[in-house]
Design a protein around this motif. Structure first.
Motif, short mmCIF file in Angstrom:
data_model
loop_
_atom_site.label_atom_id
_atom_site.label_comp_id
_atom_site.label_asym_id
_atom_site.label_seq_id
_atom_site.Cartn_x
_atom_site.Cartn_y
_atom_site.Cartn_z
N ARG A 95 0.85 -1.20 -0.05
CA ARG A 95 -0.01 0.15 0.07
C ARG A 95 0.91 1.22 -0.07
NH1 ARG A 95 -5.34 0.87 1.57
NH2 ARG A 95 -5.77 -1.20 1.01
N ILE A 96 1.77 1.24 0.61
CA ILE A 96 2.92 2.33 0.67
C ILE A 96 3.52 2.66 -0.46
CG2 ILE A 96 5.08 3.25 1.66
CD1 ILE A 96 4.34 1.91 4.29
N GLU A 97 3.82 1.46 -1.27
CA GLU A 97 4.51 1.59 -2.40
C GLU A 97 3.66 2.03 -3.63
OE1 GLU A 97 5.84 -2.06 -3.59
OE2 GLU A 97 7.14 -2.35 -2.15
N GLU A 98 2.17 2.02 -3.36
CA GLU A 98 1.31 2.42 -4.58
C GLU A 98 0.50 3.67 -4.14
OE1 GLU A 98 -1.32 -0.92 -4.25
OE2 GLU A 98 -0.05 -2.22 -5.30
N LYS A 99 0.99 4.20 -2.87
CA LYS A 99 0.11 5.26 -2.40
C LYS A 99 0.22 6.52 -3.31
CE LYS A 99 3.73 7.28 0.65
NZ LYS A 99 3.66 8.68 0.15
#
Length: 463
Positions: A95-99
């Motif tokens: 989720r962090i990578e795609e935020k």
């Protein structure tokens, strides 16, 4: 195993020391099947900040979820909701990578995504240039010129009036998306909807029948709120239906969520959406335990409207139910209680050509699985057929680990099966006809079978 879905607010409260009695019940209880979902990750992500302190706190949350659920994760694949074993930490890192990937969904923002891949960069550029030049439908332009709708259109689609093309639409939509999910735009949008429909928020907020108010307002203008429901194929139909019903109630003011971006955890449209997803994921389980009063009321109302048989409980309600019906400490009572029930309990009766079928729906989960008793009485006077079956949640599926646990419990009382087939393996369920298991105790043969996909335990009198 008894499937229970916990909202993140309950999990978080347990982690922080509340609901001690509930914690004792659910942790390391092999009778219970407790999954988490991608929406739990979304809830935690709403408080994400790039600080060591916040990182440590979030890591402790993720570790707690992993410990409670044993990494059993419900995911929406677009076509189905599936169960996988997935560490919450890995999902959170994804989720962090795609935020930031879709923060800018203007055409220029989409072009930046295309440019990351040399194979599609040129195709993407041509496509976007084509889209930029396409004018919007005339109805959009008229809505901006109409005094009655111009102000609302400016709020919903900022900047679109000045650039009424597909380029302007995507740029405006990107701003609206950020405003809804990162700012307080949902609050304004909700006011616009309620004002436009003539809905009194104070009247509908705690109404006994909010659907009557909503449907009545739409009927006056000759339409239905169902016209605006998202039926896209981004989820199973039932998942979309529950989610849309949840958002419909909140958007029109029934038990509407707070919108708050000033301090602590952001509360925006994204949070309401995750709550709607929780209600959908929870419908795959027999129980949904939630402590937020607004979500509790909305979810109960939606389940009642849609005929979903998942029971919604506050923590204290679930504890009382568990102690009364689910905590069968003496295993032999799983055999005795059903026979006591059929002596006095109410039943549904179906008269057929050759027999009469009586069905008892019970609050117990015998062997942590069966909550339905069926008695078939033949007209010819032959032996009555008695069996235990399952009245599963509306959107559930049965996993091999549940049947393996059921088999283990039966073996603890009945011993090894008479054919010495032993432990149940995952591969067995790939066969069209499942071999099942049989035991003999005294004058009764017990058969664990799967006719027509339904797992049942038959009690057969030996002749």
């Amino acid at each position: 195993m008894i499937k229970i879905y916990f909202d993140w607010n309950v999990m978080s409260q347990i982690k922080n020391g509340d609901h001690k009695e509930l914690r004792e019940i659910i942790f390391d209880n092999e009778k219970l099947f407790i999954p988490f979902s991608t929406s739990h990750i979304g809830d935690i992500f709403s408080s994400f900040k790039e600080t060591d302190t916040q990182r440590d706190y979030i890591e402790s949350d993720l570790n707690f979820i992993s410990e409670l659920t044993k990494d059993k994760c419900l995911m929406n694949t677009g076509k189905d909701v599936v169960l996988d074993f997935y560490p919450p930490k890995e999902l959170f890192e994804q989720r962090i990578e795609e935020k930031d990937l879709f923060n800018d969904i203007s055409l220029d923002g989409l072009m930046k995504i295309f440019e990351q891949d040399d194979l599609i960069k040129s195709i993407g550029k041509s496509l976007i240039n084509l889209l930029k030049s396409i004018p919007l439908e005339e109805s959009f332009k008229q809505a901006f010129e109409n005094p009655e709708s111009a102000e609302q259109m400016d709020k919903m689609f900022p900047g679109l009036k000045e650039n009424p093309t597909m380029e302007g639409f995507f740029k405006s939509f990107s701003k609206m998306n950020l405003n809804l999910n990162e700012s307080d735009g949902y609050q304004e949008l909700r006011k616009t909807v309620q004002g436009g429909m003539g809905i009194n928020r104070d009247k509908i907020f705690d109404s006994d029948d909010p659907y009557k108010i909503i449907d009545g307002k739409y009927k006056k203008i000759g339409t239905s709120p169902n016209q605006f429901i998202d039926n896209s194929k981004n989820a199973p139909e039932w998942f979309n239906e529950i989610t849309n019903e949840y958002l419909l109630l909140d958007m029109h003011g029934y038990q509407e969520d707070k919108v708050n971006i000033k301090k602590g955890r952001k509360e925006t449209f994204r949070n309401t959406t995750e709550d709607a997803f929780h209600a959908a994921f929870a419908s795959t389980c027999s129980f949904y335990v939630i402590n937020d009063n607004k979500s509790y009321k909305k979810t109960k109302l939606i389940y009642e409207k849609l005929g979903i048989n998942t029971i919604v409980f506050k923590p204290s309600e679930f504890i009382e139910y568990y102690q009364k019906y689910l905590d069968i400490k003496d295993a032999i009572l799983n055999f005795r209680i059903p026979f006591e029930i059929i002596k006095t309990a109410e039943f549904y009766e179906e008269v057929m050509e050759s027999a009469t079928l009586r069905t008892y729906y019970v609050p117990f989960f015998f062997f942590g699985f069966f909550n339905k008793i069926m008695v078939l009485i033949p007209n010819d006077g032959s032996d009555t057929i008695f069996l235990l079956s399952q009245n599963g949640p509306s959107n559930h599926r049965i996993y091999s680990m549940e049947i393996q646990h059921l088999h283990k419990q039966l073996c603890e009382i009945l011993g090894d099966d008479i054919e010495n087939l032993g432990q149940i393996k995952d591969e067995e369920f790939k066969e069209k006809e499942w071999v099942g298991r049989k035991w003999i105790l005294g004058e009764i043969t017990f058969r664990l079978t799967r006719p027509n996909g339904h797992f049942q335990l038959y009690f057969d009198q030996q002749n």
